[in-house]
Design an enzyme around this catalytic site. Structure first.
Site, PDB file in Angstrom:
ATOM      1  N   HIS A  14      25.256  29.137  -1.681  1.00 32.63           N
ATOM      2  CA  HIS A  14      24.170  28.808  -2.608  1.00 32.63           C
ATOM      3  C   HIS A  14      24.477  27.480  -3.275  1.00 32.63           C
ATOM      4  O   HIS A  14      25.553  26.918  -3.117  1.00 32.63           O
ATOM      5  CB  HIS A  14      23.948  29.922  -3.634  1.00 32.63           C
ATOM      6  CG  HIS A  14      25.066  30.129  -4.600  1.00 32.63           C
ATOM      7  ND1 HIS A  14      24.923  30.827  -5.771  1.00 32.63           N
ATOM      8  CD2 HIS A  14      26.366  29.743  -4.592  1.00 32.63           C
ATOM      9  CE1 HIS A  14      26.063  30.866  -6.432  1.00 32.63           C
ATOM     10  NE2 HIS A  14      26.951  30.212  -5.731  1.00 32.63           N
ATOM     11  N   CYS A  23      29.354  23.637  -8.819  1.00 31.43           N
ATOM     12  CA  CYS A  23      28.443  24.588  -8.173  1.00 31.43           C
ATOM     13  C   CYS A  23      27.038  24.042  -7.962  1.00 31.43           C
ATOM     14  O   CYS A  23      26.176  24.727  -7.419  1.00 31.43           O
ATOM     15  CB  CYS A  23      28.387  25.899  -8.954  1.00 31.43           C
ATOM     16  SG  CYS A  23      29.976  26.774  -8.928  1.00 31.43           S
ATOM     17  N   HIS A  27      27.872  25.644  -1.646  1.00 33.49           N
ATOM     18  CA  HIS A  27      29.200  26.224  -1.470  1.00 33.49           C
ATOM     19  C   HIS A  27      29.014  27.707  -1.202  1.00 33.49           C
ATOM     20  O   HIS A  27      27.951  28.268  -1.441  1.00 33.49           O
ATOM     21  CB  HIS A  27      30.060  26.002  -2.723  1.00 33.49           C
ATOM     22  CG  HIS A  27      29.522  26.668  -3.940  1.00 33.49           C
ATOM     23  ND1 HIS A  27      28.401  26.211  -4.622  1.00 33.49           N
ATOM     24  CD2 HIS A  27      29.914  27.786  -4.595  1.00 33.49           C
ATOM     25  CE1 HIS A  27      28.144  27.014  -5.641  1.00 33.49           C
ATOM     26  NE2 HIS A  27      29.055  27.985  -5.649  1.00 33.49           N
ATOM     27  N   HIS A  29      30.605  31.930  -1.003  1.00 36.51           N
ATOM     28  CA  HIS A  29      31.470  32.944  -1.595  1.00 36.51           C
ATOM     29  C   HIS A  29      31.585  34.132  -0.652  1.00 36.51           C
ATOM     30  O   HIS A  29      30.662  34.434   0.100  1.00 36.51           O
ATOM     31  CB  HIS A  29      30.894  33.459  -2.922  1.00 36.51           C
ATOM     32  CG  HIS A  29      30.790  32.429  -3.980  1.00 36.51           C
ATOM     33  ND1 HIS A  29      31.881  31.941  -4.668  1.00 36.51           N
ATOM     34  CD2 HIS A  29      29.712  31.785  -4.496  1.00 36.51           C
ATOM     35  CE1 HIS A  29      31.481  31.049  -5.556  1.00 36.51           C
ATOM     36  NE2 HIS A  29      30.160  30.933  -5.468  1.00 36.51           N
ATOM     37  N   HIS A  73      25.582  35.578   5.422  1.00 35.36           N
ATOM     38  CA  HIS A  73      25.592  34.328   6.172  1.00 35.36           C
ATOM     39  C   HIS A  73      24.278  33.558   6.068  1.00 35.36           C
ATOM     40  O   HIS A  73      23.749  33.054   7.062  1.00 35.36           O
ATOM     41  CB  HIS A  73      26.002  34.564   7.634  1.00 35.36           C
ATOM     42  CG  HIS A  73      27.461  34.824   7.767  1.00 35.36           C
ATOM     43  ND1 HIS A  73      27.991  36.080   7.583  1.00 35.36           N
ATOM     44  CD2 HIS A  73      28.506  33.999   8.011  1.00 35.36           C
ATOM     45  CE1 HIS A  73      29.305  36.023   7.733  1.00 35.36           C
ATOM     46  NE2 HIS A  73      29.650  34.766   7.978  1.00 35.36           N
ATOM     47  N   GLU A 134      31.886  37.421  -7.274  1.00 35.76           N
ATOM     48  CA  GLU A 134      31.609  36.158  -6.602  1.00 35.76           C
ATOM     49  C   GLU A 134      32.923  35.587  -6.045  1.00 35.76           C
ATOM     50  O   GLU A 134      32.934  34.956  -5.003  1.00 35.76           O
ATOM     51  CB  GLU A 134      30.974  35.191  -7.603  1.00 35.76           C
ATOM     52  CG  GLU A 134      30.267  34.045  -6.938  1.00 35.76           C
ATOM     53  CD  GLU A 134      29.430  33.246  -7.902  1.00 35.76           C
ATOM     54  OE1 GLU A 134      28.202  33.374  -7.847  1.00 35.76           O
ATOM     55  OE2 GLU A 134      30.015  32.491  -8.709  1.00 35.76           O
TER      56      GLU A 134
END
Length: 148
Positions: A14, A23, A27, A29, A73, A134
């Site tokens: 996201h 952020c 990137h 998680h 994904h 996260e």
């Protein structure tokens, strides 16, 4: 009353438009989702689920269909931000992008998940908590008791 918790894992990328830190960039998680429900174990001797609040397999099916299979994904981007054009270009390149109508933060992702999961639970079963990691040491938590 008994509580059950099932854990799920998925990978999602996201970007947080307008954020003042790293952020703001795309990137990813390795998310870990804990779903906690509550109910009374079946006492019906003719019920194949005798002694169960809910079959863990049934809960798994719901959460996989409503959350994991959707988010795993993919790239989540806020459709109400300039990230929409970035996402459209990524789609043209063959990437899986989901446009949200919210800032795709951990907190907002959880609120979206709550509605999806609650709507699929059988009668007599309540969603009492979600915990979304996260990272290994950072998570958000939603509790039904805080949202009455």
């Amino acid at each position: 009353m008994v509580r059950l918790t099932k854990t799920f894992n998925f990978e999602t990328a996201h970007a947080l438009h307008g954020y003042d830190g790293k952020c703001k960039n795309i990137h990813g998680h390795s998310y870990k989702l804990f779903v906690t429900i509550k109910g009374k174990p079946s006492e019906d001797v003719n019920d194949v689920k005798l002694g169960m609040v809910m079959d863990f397999g049934d809960l798994k099916k719901i959460v996989n269909e409503e959350v994991v299979d959707i988010f795993d994904h993919v790239i989540l981007l806020n459709q109400n931000s300039p990230h929409k054009s970035l996402g459209e270009n990524l789609i043209k390149e063959g990437h899986k992008v989901i446009f949200t109508d919210y800032q795709p933060s951990c907190e907002n992702m959880m609120l979206w998940m709550v509605d999806k999961i609650k709507n699929r639970l059988p009668e007599g079963i309540e969603l009492v908590a979600l915990k979304l990691h996260e990272t290994e040491n950072s998570y958000g938590e939603w509790l039904a008791e805080d949202n009455q």
